[in-house]
Design an enzyme around this catalytic site. Structure first.
Site, PDB file in Angstrom:
ATOM      1  CG  ASP A   9      -2.022   1.219   1.688  1.00 16.09           C
ATOM      2  OD1 ASP A   9      -2.491   1.590   0.440  1.00 16.09           O
ATOM      3  OD2 ASP A   9      -1.624   1.705   2.596  1.00 16.09           O
ATOM      4  CG  LEU A  10       1.760   5.743  -1.892  1.00 11.86           C
ATOM      5  CD1 LEU A  10       3.236   5.308  -1.971  1.00 11.86           C
ATOM      6  CD2 LEU A  10       1.160   6.609  -2.854  1.00 11.86           C
ATOM      7  CG  ASP A  11      -1.686   7.644   0.786  1.00 11.74           C
ATOM      8  OD1 ASP A  11      -0.556   8.078   0.310  1.00 11.74           O
ATOM      9  OD2 ASP A  11      -2.699   7.875   0.187  1.00 11.74           O
ATOM     10  CB  THR A  17       0.350  11.031   1.602  1.00  9.08           C
ATOM     11  OG1 THR A  17       0.155   9.562   1.428  1.00  9.08           O
ATOM     12  CG2 THR A  17       1.423  11.372   0.861  1.00  9.08           C
ATOM     13  CE  LYS A  45      -4.199   7.748   8.936  1.00 13.75           C
ATOM     14  NZ  LYS A  45      -3.427   7.320  10.067  1.00 13.75           N
ATOM     15  CB  SER A 114      -1.984   3.044  -3.651  1.00 16.81           C
ATOM     16  OG  SER A 114      -2.409   4.265  -3.366  1.00 16.81           O
ATOM     17  CB  ALA A 115      -7.539   3.613  -2.294  1.00 18.56           C
ATOM     18  CE  LYS A 145      -5.990  -0.635  -0.989  1.00 17.46           C
ATOM     19  NZ  LYS A 145      -4.962   0.015  -0.471  1.00 17.46           N
ATOM     20  CD  GLU A 169      -3.828  -1.628   2.918  1.00 20.01           C
ATOM     21  OE1 GLU A 169      -3.778  -0.797   3.524  1.00 20.01           O
ATOM     22  OE2 GLU A 169      -4.138  -1.545   1.851  1.00 20.01           O
ATOM     23  CG  ASP A 170      -2.265   2.485   6.230  1.00 18.85           C
ATOM     24  OD1 ASP A 170      -2.379   2.205   5.177  1.00 18.85           O
ATOM     25  OD2 ASP A 170      -2.377   3.801   6.987  1.00 18.85           O
TER      26      ASP A 170
END
Ligand code: B16
Ligand code: MG
Length: 223
Positions: A9-11, A17, A45, A114-115, A145, A169-170
């Site tokens: 995942d990114l953020d 971010t 998030k 990522s979303a 997601k 994932e966060d």
């Protein structure tokens, strides 16, 4: 030897971010007279931009025309883009590059899942784009997601079976998506929130090479 696919995942996993998303949502919420706190931002998030605005308007009890909705969506994104203009490598979360380097050196296929529709420019800014064989972002998916679509597309593009993929994932929705896809899920952040994950770490500084070797070896245990 069979290779697993590693999906990030990114953020909240690679970069933080969330603070910039919060600033942009807060600015819009203030304009609309809606109370919006950092705690409210937690619920945003891993959630798509469109769905976030729907939630914000529900919080304010506002119903608006599609034109107005799209206008605010664009305004939020313009503000967000202005906040992330100056992002650089210093915003990569601790030890992320160490983990990516270890996997890259071993030729492990890696994807971003990522979303965010801004995922690619952010990876470019922090100079991590070359690590990823595949980018699946908010522009590539039709279901958000916890639907597993984003990770299933990533696995397919990597050419790796879903059960041989590992997802970092966060967000709980992301862990649920990975679990539904029968992938190994690794929660990064608050273990009490992400307890559905197969493994939990506060951040990448807690992840050692032995654990990565274990994940890599697991792919060979699955027939
Ligand atoms: P954008 P992730 C998600 O990214 C963020 O966590 C979420 O807060 C944001 O609303 C979403 O991306 C959409 O981002 O407005 O840039 O398209 O955690 O899935 O990497
Ligand atoms: Mg995230």
């Amino acid at each position: 030897m069979k290779k697993p696919g590693f999906i990030f995942d990114l953020d909240g996993v690679i970069v933080d971010t969330a603070k910039y998303h919060y600033m942009a949502w807060k600015k819009l919420a203030d304009e609309l007279g809606i109370s919006f706190t950092e705690e409210d931002n937690e619920n945003f998030k891993g959630v798509s931009r469109k769905r976030c605005l729907e939630i914000l308007l529900e919080m304010g009890g506002l119903s608006v025309s599609p034109e107005q909705f799209n206008g605010w969506l664009a305004e939020k994104n313009e503000d967000y883009l202005s906040y992330i203009t100056g992002m650089d490598e210093t915003e990569i979360l601790p030890d992320v590059t160490k983990v990516l380097d270890y996997l890259k050196d071993r030729g492990i296929p890696m994807a971003l899942g990522s979303a965010s529709k801004n995922a690619k420019p952010i990876l470019e800014k922090v100079k991590l784009l070359p690590y990823f064989d595949v980018i699946v972002d908010g522009n590539a998916v039709s279901k958000a997601k916890p639907d597993p679509e984003v990770f299933l597309i990533a696995a397919e593009k990597l050419g790796v079976g879903a059960t041989d993929c590992v997802v970092f994932e966060d967000a709980l929705a992301g862990i649920e998506a990975a679990n539904t896809a029968h992938m190994t899920s690794v929660g990064i952040g608050d273990g009490s929130v992400l307890s559905a994950a197969d493994y939990n770490f506060v951040d990448f500084t807690e992840i050692d090479f032995g654990f990565l070797d274990h994940l890599i070896a697991k792919a060979n245990l699955v027939p």
